[in-house]
Design an enzyme around this catalytic site. Structure first.
Site, mmCIF file in Angstrom:
data_model
loop_
_atom_site.group_PDB
_atom_site.id
_atom_site.type_symbol
_atom_site.label_atom_id
_atom_site.label_comp_id
_atom_site.label_asym_id
_atom_site.label_seq_id
_atom_site.Cartn_x
_atom_site.Cartn_y
_atom_site.Cartn_z
ATOM 1 N N CYS A 7 0.130 3.727 2.784
ATOM 2 C CA CYS A 7 0.622 3.166 4.053
ATOM 3 C C CYS A 7 2.113 3.461 4.212
ATOM 4 O O CYS A 7 2.566 3.822 5.306
ATOM 5 C CB CYS A 7 0.403 1.656 4.089
ATOM 6 N N CYS A 46 0.832 -1.213 0.000
ATOM 7 C CA CYS A 46 0.000 0.000 0.000
ATOM 8 C C CYS A 46 0.866 1.263 0.000
ATOM 9 O O CYS A 46 1.567 1.542 0.979
ATOM 10 C CB CYS A 46 -0.905 -0.050 1.237
#
Length: 126
Positions: free
Chosen positions: A33, A30
């Protein structure tokens, strides 16, 4: 203090034994993230009295499912065992600082009273 990995095993101990717990639900693939990770790590170093935990949603699928995580990163915050904040999306340092200040400033007696009132309302509907 640095962040620590949180798993389903021992999860309740972390929540129950610490006043404030920030959890970052994330995954290695991600992009947002990865952008949020250094912000979260820096905050952990600046606030050693708060537990900053990371939950890898790939490795901890059962824990992510239990919290209905559908978007990552998702930040969840517990204070005195009560979930007081949950929001998907990467935060910048100023936004995270505001969340930290807000959680520290909560009147937990009022929060517990509100939770009890909501629980009573749900039970009355049944």
């Amino acid at each position: 203090m640095t962040t620590r990995e949180i798993a389903i095993r021992g999860f309740h101990d972390v929540i129950d034994q610490n006043d404030i717990v920030f959890l970052d639900f994330w995954a290695a693939w991600c992009g947002p993230c990865r952008m949020f990770a250094p912000v979260f790590e820096k905050a952990a170093g600046q606030h050693p009295d708060i537990v900053f935990g990371k939950v890898d949603t790939e490795a901890q699928r059962e824990l992510a499912a239990a919290f209905h995580i559908s978007s990552i990163p998702t930040l969840m915050v517990f204070r005195e065992g009560v979930l007081v904040f949950s929001q998907p999306g990467a935060l910048g340092a100023p936004q995270l600082d505001r969340v930290i200040a807000g959680v520290r400033g909560l009147d937990m007696d009022a929060v517990r009273a509100q939770v009890a009132a909501q629980k009573a309302e749900r039970e009355a509907v049944r």
